[in-house]
Write a protein that holds these residues in place. Sequence first.
Motif, PDB file in Angstrom:
ATOM      1  N   THR A   1       0.801  -1.229   0.000  1.00  0.00           N
ATOM      2  CA  THR A   1       0.000   0.000   0.000  1.00  0.00           C
ATOM      3  C   THR A   1       0.831   1.274   0.000  1.00  0.00           C
TER       4      THR A   1
ATOM      5  N   GLU B   1       3.384  -0.935  -6.232  1.00  0.00           N
ATOM      6  CA  GLU B   1       2.504   0.100  -6.775  1.00  0.00           C
ATOM      7  C   GLU B   1       2.988   0.565  -8.148  1.00  0.00           C
TER       8      GLU B   1
ATOM      9  N   ASP C   1      -6.346  -0.706  -3.902  1.00  0.00           N
ATOM     10  CA  ASP C   1      -5.607  -1.266  -2.771  1.00  0.00           C
ATOM     11  C   ASP C   1      -6.317  -1.015  -1.451  1.00  0.00           C
TER      12      ASP C   1
END
Length: 230
Positions: free
Chosen positions: A131, A137, A175
Amino acid sequence: MSGSSVPPDGRPGPSPAAAPARRPTGPEAALAAASAHYLRGEPIDMSALAAELGVGRATLYRWVGSREQLLGTVLAEMTERTYRVAARGVRGTGPERILTVLDRFMRAVVDAAPLKAFTEREPRLFIRLATMPGTIEDRATELLTRELQRETDRGALRVPLPTRTLAQAVVRIADSFMYAHYLGGNRPEIDQALEVVELLLRPCGHDAPASPAVGSATRARTGAGISEPV
């Protein structure tokens, strides 16, 4: 001049000893070995991994960075594998296609046995890796940016901001809902994530189509058959 191994007297010489097979080494070998352990639901131990590869710990760390960096790379690779399986065979264009791919991807992620095993052992580490800005990401954003750009290029999306910016926003929304149960919630909230993403994407559709939202039952069916582990 010909490179023949036959000596001048015409008698074949002794066959040279076969060279021993060389074990693959380097960052790619380390990543492959770590990924194999992850997929079997096993913890990744740097000392054991170095011994398996036949190198010292210092060499392994030079190849892949810290254990946390290696885990981030492994999870990023698994993210890409799962995304590609989720996108395979998806029809449609524009927001409809993006929502279907996201639906299939998120359901495959939360159902993945290797990920469940990892999060049971190290939930806080997983949340930090998954996260926060970083390797995972970045990989997810890159994949979704390409998807958005393809739909934009074919005229099925009209994005009022850079596609990477929109992709990063969608990834962060996904997420936060997908991992809600690790952040204090009771369960993953995939349907809620899709509803929010749909609000972002529908106005971007070609001629702003007014077709009804994809229902939860339809979304649930689109996730069937995805077996690529995350």
